[in-house]
Design a protein around this motif. Sequence first.
Motif: not given
Length: 198
Positions: A16-37
Amino acid sequence: MLPTHVLAGMLLAAPLARAAPELAPVGFAAGFLGGLLPDLDMYTGHRRTLHYPVYYSVLAVPALVAAVAAPSALTVGVALFLLGAALHSVSDMYGGGLELRPWEGNSDRAVYDHHRGTWIPPRRGVRYDGAVEDLALCVGLSVPLLVLVDPPIRAVVFGTLAIAVVYTVLRRRLAEIAAAVIPLLPAAFDPYLPERYR
């Protein structure tokens, strides 16, 4: 260890950092939380209550298709959250067993497979959580993230990496401390102790 799981979840959002940078923060946060859950079950049926290696993976497929077909904060967030949880649950089978001292290799339980109704045995590609190779994996996952992310998320990566280093240094001592303290606890605490601590 948990830091490895959350960094792996975050790294899933790297495209997402390259393909859709506007969605990257949401993606990083969601990946972090999914890895935590999944590890929120640490004291209530660890690696069984919130670990679903099959079901998270199955749910992640349509979520990922939806995110690719109609990218939005919601679809990307759901997809990366489920992918992070799936990756965590599946990768636990490649670590050590579910025991207080996993470096002893006495457990035949890595993660519970609800679909088949059985425990998946540990494969021990990483001997145990907090082992040196676990830290190396954690560092390896953090490097591309540090290159790709902006300063606020970079601080999360550095903080997670710092926790990983401290945990790795203290891992064996923590097990010894737990083994020494648990017998001193009043019997009233017994129902609240994870099975591996008994």
